[in-house]
Write an enzyme that holds these catalytic residues in place. Sequence first.
Site, mmCIF file in Angstrom:
data_model
loop_
_atom_site.group_PDB
_atom_site.id
_atom_site.type_symbol
_atom_site.label_atom_id
_atom_site.label_comp_id
_atom_site.label_asym_id
_atom_site.label_seq_id
_atom_site.Cartn_x
_atom_site.Cartn_y
_atom_site.Cartn_z
ATOM 1 N N HIS A 1 0.836 -1.208 0.000
ATOM 2 C CA HIS A 1 0.000 0.000 0.000
ATOM 3 C C HIS A 1 0.868 1.255 0.000
ATOM 4 C CE1 HIS A 1 -3.897 2.110 1.069
ATOM 5 N NE2 HIS A 1 -2.981 3.072 1.157
ATOM 6 N N HIS B 1 1.532 5.375 -2.124
ATOM 7 C CA HIS B 1 1.038 6.431 -3.032
ATOM 8 C C HIS B 1 2.236 7.046 -3.746
ATOM 9 C CE1 HIS B 1 -3.155 6.534 -1.518
ATOM 10 N NE2 HIS B 1 -2.575 6.027 -0.443
ATOM 11 N N GLN C 1 -9.534 9.191 -5.167
ATOM 12 C CA GLN C 1 -9.223 9.895 -3.913
ATOM 13 C C GLN C 1 -10.359 10.829 -3.447
ATOM 14 O OE1 GLN C 1 -5.890 10.616 -1.695
ATOM 15 N NE2 GLN C 1 -7.889 10.835 -0.706
ATOM 16 N N HIS D 1 -9.233 1.671 0.012
ATOM 17 C CA HIS D 1 -9.116 2.400 1.265
ATOM 18 C C HIS D 1 -10.489 2.233 1.925
ATOM 19 C CE1 HIS D 1 -5.675 4.229 -0.675
ATOM 20 N NE2 HIS D 1 -5.397 4.950 0.392
ATOM 21 N N GLU E 1 -11.105 4.440 6.783
ATOM 22 C CA GLU E 1 -9.937 5.137 7.360
ATOM 23 C C GLU E 1 -10.458 6.323 8.159
ATOM 24 O OE1 GLU E 1 -7.027 6.733 4.650
ATOM 25 O OE2 GLU E 1 -5.569 7.085 6.246
ATOM 26 N N ASP F 1 2.374 3.323 2.877
ATOM 27 C CA ASP F 1 1.363 4.336 2.571
ATOM 28 C C ASP F 1 1.981 5.633 2.041
ATOM 29 O OD1 ASP F 1 -1.138 5.387 2.219
ATOM 30 O OD2 ASP F 1 -1.686 5.480 4.331
ATOM 31 N N TRP G 1 0.344 13.958 3.557
ATOM 32 C CA TRP G 1 -0.193 13.295 4.746
ATOM 33 C C TRP G 1 0.862 12.962 5.790
ATOM 34 C CZ3 TRP G 1 -1.572 12.278 -0.287
ATOM 35 C CH2 TRP G 1 -2.897 12.562 -0.616
HETATM 36 FE FE FE2 Z 1 -3.394 5.162 1.320
#
Ligand code: FE2
Length: 432
Positions: free
Chosen positions: A57, A59, A152, A210, A213, A309, A315
């Site tokens: 996982h 990005h 997203q 996802h 979350e 991630d 983030w």
């Molecule tokens: Fe993610």
Amino acid sequence: MFDLIIRNANLPDGREGFDIGIAGGKIAAIEKSIAATAGETVDATGRLVSPPFCDPHFHMDATLSLGMPRMNVSGTLLEGIALWGELRPLLTKEALIERALRYCDLAVTQGLLYIRSHVDTSDPQLVTAEALLEVKEKVAPYIELQLVAFPQDGYYRAPDGVASLERALDMGVGIVGGIPHFERTMEDGARSVEALCRIAADRGLPVDMHCDETDDPMSRHIETLAAQTVRFGLKGRVAGSHLTSMHSMDNYYVSKLIPLMAEAEINVIPNPLINIMLQGRHDTYPKRRGMTRVRELMAAGLNVSFGHDCVMDPWYSMGSGDMLEVAHMAIHVAQMAGIEDKRKIFDAITVNSAKTMGLEGYGLGIGCKADLVVLQAADVTEALRLKPNRLFVIKAGKVIARTAPRVGELFLAGRPASVEMARDYVPQVQQR
Ligand code: FE2
């Protein structure tokens, strides 16, 4: 005759002092002492030799973009999404490729050779998908990169969410993503799960969503995901990423939910670094940890693998492409520090991740791909504790990265000249 022999290797299952013979890019022998010679020899000197790390996982479209166009002030998931929305119109294909390739170089030096990355499909221009499909091809000789079409901004919530996701799949993105907890309503979230599972079934693709979350214990899209997985015949091909709401759910409800997830053979992907950083942000004290119920899910037989991630993006301002850092955090957050616990945690960044990603020929068996990492640690426990240097990274039987051992020099009278946190001998590679 072998192309390469790794001598005196300790294996993740606890076997010590084995030689690994490699021929034609595959593991051809694992024996106590291989008498034959080879074109190249790596002396592991009693260090851990593991299959490579797998990150299920990530990005890659956002990685290494920290500070562009500004920092995340609140540090929350929602400001991160808003910030990514500000950056997205400024993205160019060239810059995306450049950042992704830089990350892949970093990953290789860390022994991370399998990565599943989400690709944001919210912008109908799909520059992200175009760029990462190109990256996938470029890095194929050293990294297997899987791509997930990830809406997203919401599959239904974003104006072009539905069409863009389908177009990304048409372009060659091979996994169906989703974000049901970010849709406008619980009903929209549930509808999105159904629609996305239907697309996956129709196209014969895996699903990686996802899912939940959030700290909201009523976010129960994983229940729908498990049900739709069974309904559409997708058992074993569906991953639920994050599942942080399970941390806050009522225990009785979870006692019903986990068997449903097991029935659907859901692959569970917590992201320990990001979960501990982003969840619990609305709490004062006590402050929730937010990571899903790793110990209980493993005990119920679910396949749990950890994702990185984010690395230096809207983030998360930290991260280094090191799956041992991810596992290290998991040990703490899940409170799994026993010897058997640690083996399970190590599996979660190697064999379990490989299962989540559906990798073929992965592992330390005869006939498996000769993709291996020699670590500056004697065993799994030491590797998790030290996050040591990756001394050799081997792909298809060839050394593709090398890092010198970490050794500290000492200038103290009456003390040794150097100290190594693990053991103070150095593996050697000999060319013939
Ligand atoms: Fe993610």
